[in-house]
Design a protein around this motif. Structure first.
Motif, PDB file in Angstrom:
ATOM      1  N   VAL A  29       0.860  -1.176   0.000  1.00 20.14           N
ATOM      2  CA  VAL A  29       0.000   0.000   0.000  1.00 20.14           C
ATOM      3  C   VAL A  29       0.903   1.234   0.000  1.00 20.14           C
ATOM      4  O   VAL A  29       2.122   1.137   0.111  1.00 20.14           O
ATOM      5  N   VAL A  30       0.277   2.404  -0.110  1.00 16.64           N
ATOM      6  CA  VAL A  30       1.027   3.657  -0.111  1.00 16.64           C
ATOM      7  C   VAL A  30       1.156   4.183   1.308  1.00 16.64           C
ATOM      8  O   VAL A  30       0.161   4.285   2.037  1.00 16.64           O
ATOM      9  N   THR A  31       2.388   4.496   1.706  1.00 14.17           N
ATOM     10  CA  THR A  31       2.627   5.223   2.950  1.00 14.17           C
ATOM     11  C   THR A  31       3.159   6.593   2.585  1.00 14.17           C
ATOM     12  O   THR A  31       4.173   6.712   1.890  1.00 14.17           O
ATOM     13  N   VAL A  32       2.469   7.626   3.039  1.00 15.39           N
ATOM     14  CA  VAL A  32       2.883   8.995   2.774  1.00 15.39           C
ATOM     15  C   VAL A  32       3.722   9.497   3.942  1.00 15.39           C
ATOM     16  O   VAL A  32       3.331   9.357   5.102  1.00 15.39           O
ATOM     17  N   ARG A  74      19.776  -4.246  -3.388  1.00 14.40           N
ATOM     18  CA  ARG A  74      18.344  -4.267  -3.075  1.00 14.40           C
ATOM     19  C   ARG A  74      17.548  -3.969  -4.346  1.00 14.40           C
ATOM     20  O   ARG A  74      18.039  -3.309  -5.257  1.00 14.40           O
ATOM     21  N   ASN A  75      16.332  -4.441  -4.375  1.00 14.73           N
ATOM     22  CA  ASN A  75      15.444  -4.184  -5.510  1.00 14.73           C
ATOM     23  C   ASN A  75      14.533  -3.007  -5.140  1.00 14.73           C
ATOM     24  O   ASN A  75      13.437  -3.188  -4.604  1.00 14.73           O
ATOM     25  N   VAL A  76      15.042  -1.802  -5.403  1.00 13.52           N
ATOM     26  CA  VAL A  76      14.351  -0.577  -5.004  1.00 13.52           C
ATOM     27  C   VAL A  76      14.267   0.364  -6.197  1.00 13.52           C
ATOM     28  O   VAL A  76      15.215   0.482  -6.977  1.00 13.52           O
ATOM     29  N   ALA A  77      13.134   1.031  -6.344  1.00 14.82           N
ATOM     30  CA  ALA A  77      12.989   2.100  -7.333  1.00 14.82           C
ATOM     31  C   ALA A  77      12.797   3.409  -6.580  1.00 14.82           C
ATOM     32  O   ALA A  77      12.040   3.462  -5.614  1.00 14.82           O
ATOM     33  N   ASP A 148       8.786  -1.862 -11.409  1.00  8.40           N
ATOM     34  CA  ASP A 148       7.881  -2.708 -10.631  1.00  8.40           C
ATOM     35  C   ASP A 148       8.611  -3.347  -9.446  1.00  8.40           C
ATOM     36  O   ASP A 148       8.445  -4.531  -9.150  1.00  8.40           O
ATOM     37  N   ALA A 149       9.429  -2.538  -8.763  1.00  6.39           N
ATOM     38  CA  ALA A 149      10.205  -3.032  -7.624  1.00  6.39           C
ATOM     39  C   ALA A 149       9.290  -3.256  -6.427  1.00  6.39           C
ATOM     40  O   ALA A 149       8.254  -2.591  -6.284  1.00  6.39           O
ATOM     41  N   PRO A 150       9.650  -4.163  -5.529  1.00  5.35           N
ATOM     42  CA  PRO A 150       8.815  -4.393  -4.344  1.00  5.35           C
ATOM     43  C   PRO A 150       8.763  -3.181  -3.420  1.00  5.35           C
ATOM     44  O   PRO A 150       7.825  -3.036  -2.639  1.00  5.35           O
ATOM     45  N   LEU A 151       9.784  -2.292  -3.504  1.00  2.00           N
ATOM     46  CA  LEU A 151       9.788  -1.055  -2.724  1.00  2.00           C
ATOM     47  C   LEU A 151       9.995   0.117  -3.676  1.00  2.00           C
ATOM     48  O   LEU A 151      10.998   0.177  -4.388  1.00  2.00           O
ATOM     49  N   SER A 182       3.808  -3.111  -5.404  1.00  2.00           N
ATOM     50  CA  SER A 182       4.885  -2.485  -4.645  1.00  2.00           C
ATOM     51  C   SER A 182       4.385  -1.908  -3.323  1.00  2.00           C
ATOM     52  O   SER A 182       3.240  -1.474  -3.202  1.00  2.00           O
ATOM     53  N   THR A 183       5.295  -1.901  -2.348  1.00  2.00           N
ATOM     54  CA  THR A 183       5.111  -1.086  -1.157  1.00  2.00           C
ATOM     55  C   THR A 183       5.643   0.292  -1.522  1.00  2.00           C
ATOM     56  O   THR A 183       6.819   0.446  -1.846  1.00  2.00           O
ATOM     57  N   VAL A 184       4.783   1.282  -1.500  1.00  2.00           N
ATOM     58  CA  VAL A 184       5.125   2.622  -1.991  1.00  2.00           C
ATOM     59  C   VAL A 184       5.286   3.578  -0.820  1.00  2.00           C
ATOM     60  O   VAL A 184       4.434   3.623   0.077  1.00  2.00           O
ATOM     61  N   VAL A 185       6.382   4.338  -0.826  1.00  2.06           N
ATOM     62  CA  VAL A 185       6.596   5.407   0.152  1.00  2.06           C
ATOM     63  C   VAL A 185       6.679   6.708  -0.630  1.00  2.06           C
ATOM     64  O   VAL A 185       7.504   6.851  -1.532  1.00  2.06           O
ATOM     65  N   TYR A 186       5.826   7.654  -0.277  1.00  2.00           N
ATOM     66  CA  TYR A 186       5.658   8.884  -1.058  1.00  2.00           C
ATOM     67  C   TYR A 186       5.812  10.073  -0.115  1.00  2.00           C
ATOM     68  O   TYR A 186       5.029  10.247   0.814  1.00  2.00           O
ATOM     69  N   ALA A 187       6.824  10.898  -0.339  1.00  2.00           N
ATOM     70  CA  ALA A 187       7.069  12.057   0.513  1.00  2.00           C
ATOM     71  C   ALA A 187       6.414  13.298  -0.070  1.00  2.00           C
ATOM     72  O   ALA A 187       6.478  13.536  -1.277  1.00  2.00           O
ATOM     73  N   THR A 188       5.784  14.090   0.794  1.00  2.00           N
ATOM     74  CA  THR A 188       5.152  15.327   0.349  1.00  2.00           C
ATOM     75  C   THR A 188       5.076  16.314   1.499  1.00  2.00           C
ATOM     76  O   THR A 188       5.084  15.925   2.676  1.00  2.00           O
TER      77      THR A 188
END
Length: 366
Positions: A29-32, A74-77, A148-151, A182-188
């Motif tokens: 899920v998305v974590t902001v 690591r498999n990170v985008a 399409d990375a897991p993170l 993906s587990t998405v981390v979104y900074a804002t």
């Protein structure tokens, strides 16, 4: 993918950039990460990615300790505020690069599909240097999504885009995130962006983790005044009040008394009332309380009008949907609903850390 930060601390010389924090992200899920500039968002993302090693604490991925493991393992985008593309490759080749590395099939179709969603399909044969800054940022976004990375880590990826395009891409990204794995981390820095993306939100301020939970819950039930201010744009309107009748009502500085649906349980009569600008109106409603003031400033931003009103205790902001003409220096009545009020203790009001004493009535049921 399950990412867990355990008592992570980040220091640079004598300065502490991240104070001890533990955070277990919800998978897929998305974590902001919500906070102002220098809240610690980028520092935290760099630790998540493996670009930096925390001074203290551990980083766990799917139960494995990856603290200190470099990003190349690591498999990170990751997408930064400042776009990063391969300058010698066309837009299509940039987007296709992670697909080729993964050995995907039907690459051309996937490239065109992503390019269409991000409004860069006409530029597939161009080099990044031939594009505008906003177009280059969309290329970087497309390449990260193609991986399409897991993170997936996105550090304010839309900040350099114009208002109209940013609004549209938020909707597109939300759909893309929901369809992905993906587990998405979104900074804002924008509370509205956090609300639009949904998912979960971690509120940061000056290197501290203030609150983490479902985005709607954090917005409706901030645990402290610091969280409420960070999750309000414009900042939450505040005024000191006195609780009366065993916490069943409060008295404003101008003598107006507000009855609370649910009494506030506190031995301290002094408190701080908080009201978001969007919860104030210029029209009376059943049960609303009128406060008279004078228009100090009216400004239009996007599709909203922000009216700055000089009230008996200082300047408050009223956020109105749409474009409105409000005469400057004119007398005006502002209406607030007791159900939309937040009440905080005043123990640490000086540094805006007061704890929430009461949830608004509309938030009681979640």
């Amino acid at each position: 993918m399950q990412l867990v930060l355990e008592n992570v601390v980040q220091k640079v010389g004598a300065a502490t950039w991240l104070y001890p924090m533990s955070l277990s992200l919800q998978s897929n899920v998305v974590t902001v990460l919500l906070g102002a500039t220098q809240a610690g968002k980028t520092s935290l993302m760099r630790i998540m990615a493996g670009l930096d090693t925390p001074t203290e604490g551990r980083v766990w991925v799917d139960g494995q300790d990856v603290t200190g493991m470099p990003v190349r393992q690591r498999n990170v985008a990751m997408v930064y505020q400042q776009f990063i593309n391969y300058p010698s490759m066309t837009v299509a080749q940039n987007i296709a690069s992670p697909l080729k590395l993964r050995g995907d099939t039907d690459i051309a179709h996937k490239v065109h599909s992503l390019a269409q969603r991000l409004h860069i399909e006409p530029f597939l044969d161009r080099l990044p240097a031939e594009l505008s800054g906003g177009q280059q940022q969309r290329v970087a976004l497309a390449r990260a999504l193609a991986k399409d990375a897991p993170l997936m880590l996105l550090d304010e990826p839309l900040v350099n885009l114009d208002y109209k395009l940013r609004e549209g891409l938020r909707d597109e990204l939300t759909q893309l995130f929901e369809a992905g794995r993906s587990t998405v981390v979104y900074a804002t820095t924008e509370p509205a962006e956090a609300l639009m993306l949904g998912g979960y939100t971690a509120v940061l301020e000056r290197g501290e983790l203030l609150q983490y939970g479902p985005t709607s819950e954090v917005f409706r039930s901030p645990k402290s005044l610091r969280v409420a201010r960070a999750f309000s744009d414009p900042p939450m309107n505040l005024v000191p009040v006195q609780l009366q009748e065993g916490g069943a009502q409060m008295r404003l500085p101008n003598g107006v008394v507000l009855a609370l649906r649910q009494p506030v349980a506190t031995a301290d009569a002094a408190a701080v009332l908080g009201v978001r600008a969007s919860a104030l109106t210029l029209q009376a409603q059943p049960g609303s309380v009128e406060v008279r003031g004078q228009v100090h400033l009216a400004e239009i931003s996007g599709s909203d009008t922000f009216v700055h009103v000089q009230l008996p205790w200082g300047d408050w902001v009223v956020q109105l949907t749409g474009v409105h003409k409000v005469p400057l220096n004119a007398p005006i009545s502002v209406y607030l609903m007791p159900d939309a009020c937040y009440v905080f203790d005043s123990e640490r009001a000086a540094d805006q850390g007061g704890a929430l004493l009461q949830l608004p009535a509309h938030a009681q049921g979640g």
